[in-house]
Design a protein around this motif. Structure first.
Motif, PDB file in Angstrom:
ATOM      1  N   SER A  88       5.067   3.986   2.282  1.00  0.00           N
ATOM      2  CA  SER A  88       4.719   2.573   2.222  1.00  0.00           C
ATOM      3  C   SER A  88       5.306   1.939   3.478  1.00  0.00           C
ATOM      4  O   SER A  88       6.072   2.588   4.198  1.00  0.00           O
ATOM      5  N   PRO A  89       5.003   0.705   3.753  1.00  0.00           N
ATOM      6  CA  PRO A  89       5.603   0.065   4.929  1.00  0.00           C
ATOM      7  C   PRO A  89       7.131  -0.054   4.840  1.00  0.00           C
ATOM      8  O   PRO A  89       7.798  -0.220   5.854  1.00  0.00           O
ATOM      9  N   GLU A  90       7.691   0.082   3.631  1.00  0.00           N
ATOM     10  CA  GLU A  90       9.139  -0.081   3.440  1.00  0.00           C
ATOM     11  C   GLU A  90       9.917   1.228   3.485  1.00  0.00           C
ATOM     12  O   GLU A  90      11.099   1.231   3.811  1.00  0.00           O
ATOM     13  N   ALA A  91       9.278   2.350   3.107  1.00  0.00           N
ATOM     14  CA  ALA A  91      10.015   3.610   3.001  1.00  0.00           C
ATOM     15  C   ALA A  91       9.060   4.792   2.938  1.00  0.00           C
ATOM     16  O   ALA A  91       7.863   4.634   2.711  1.00  0.00           O
ATOM     17  N   ILE A  92       9.648   5.959   3.109  1.00  0.00           N
ATOM     18  CA  ILE A  92       8.912   7.201   2.906  1.00  0.00           C
ATOM     19  C   ILE A  92       9.766   8.090   2.018  1.00  0.00           C
ATOM     20  O   ILE A  92      10.987   8.148   2.165  1.00  0.00           O
ATOM     21  N   THR A 101       0.839  -1.182   0.000  1.00  0.00           N
ATOM     22  CA  THR A 101       0.000   0.000   0.000  1.00  0.00           C
ATOM     23  C   THR A 101       0.881   1.242   0.000  1.00  0.00           C
ATOM     24  O   THR A 101       1.766   1.383   0.842  1.00  0.00           O
ATOM     25  N   VAL A 102       0.628   2.117  -0.941  1.00  0.00           N
ATOM     26  CA  VAL A 102       1.347   3.383  -1.014  1.00  0.00           C
ATOM     27  C   VAL A 102       0.327   4.494  -0.779  1.00  0.00           C
ATOM     28  O   VAL A 102      -0.708   4.542  -1.438  1.00  0.00           O
ATOM     29  N   ALA A 103       0.644   5.368   0.156  1.00  0.00           N
ATOM     30  CA  ALA A 103      -0.203   6.522   0.434  1.00  0.00           C
ATOM     31  C   ALA A 103       0.539   7.773  -0.012  1.00  0.00           C
ATOM     32  O   ALA A 103       1.756   7.857   0.136  1.00  0.00           O
ATOM     33  N   THR A 104      -0.199   8.722  -0.566  1.00  0.00           N
ATOM     34  CA  THR A 104       0.416   9.959  -1.038  1.00  0.00           C
ATOM     35  C   THR A 104      -0.327  11.153  -0.464  1.00  0.00           C
ATOM     36  O   THR A 104      -1.552  11.183  -0.451  1.00  0.00           O
ATOM     37  N   THR A 105       0.443  12.122   0.001  1.00  0.00           N
ATOM     38  CA  THR A 105      -0.089  13.396   0.463  1.00  0.00           C
ATOM     39  C   THR A 105       0.576  14.478  -0.363  1.00  0.00           C
ATOM     40  O   THR A 105       1.808  14.501  -0.470  1.00  0.00           O
TER      41      THR A 105
END
Length: 137
Positions: free
Chosen positions: A72-76, A2-6
């Motif tokens: 994401s759970p792996e990086a920002i 899951t990738v979230a974007t702001t």
């Protein structure tokens, strides 16, 4: 994954720093990020947005600062873009050098490089600088 974007578009006012930091804090809370990582990323985004407002856009409220936070759970990944003339980050004096130790500014790039895993600057020929920072979890 899951990738979230702001995405934020902020005026070139110093208050933009707190707005960007608050958006990042919400993202880090959702990720349940480690407190030490959250502290470093807070410092990094504050420095990047401060530089964009003060040095890039020179507080010209006709210009904007755009902030993009992808997580994401792996990086920002944090990108901060200004509409200024651009600069060469290798020409910024080393804040750890003896002759710069008493200066009250000039540590932002140093902080960014130390709080994230990857940092790069993209200077656009048409104007504007984007700093892209990545922190891996």
């Amino acid at each position: 994954m899951t990738v979230a974007t702001t995405e934020l578009t902020l005026p070139s006012r110093i208050e933009a720093v707190n707005e960007a930091a608050a958006a990042l804090a919400r993202t880090l809370s959702d990720l349940e990020a480690d407190e030490q990582i959250a502290f470093g990323l807070d410092m990094a985004i504050r420095e990047a947005v401060t530089n964009a407002v003060m040095h890039g856009n020179k507080q010209d409220e006709a210009k904007e600062v755009r902030v993009n936070i992808k997580s994401s759970p792996e990086a920002i990944e944090i990108s901060v873009h200004d509409e200024g003339q651009g600069f060469n980050p290798t020409e910024v004096p080393d804040p750890t050098a003896a002759e710069n130790s008493m200066k009250t500014s000039g540590r932002g790039i140093f902080f960014m490089r130390n709080f994230v895993d990857e940092v790069e600057w993209l200077i656009r020929p048409e104007g504007g600088t984007t700093v892209k920072m990545i922190k891996k979890f």
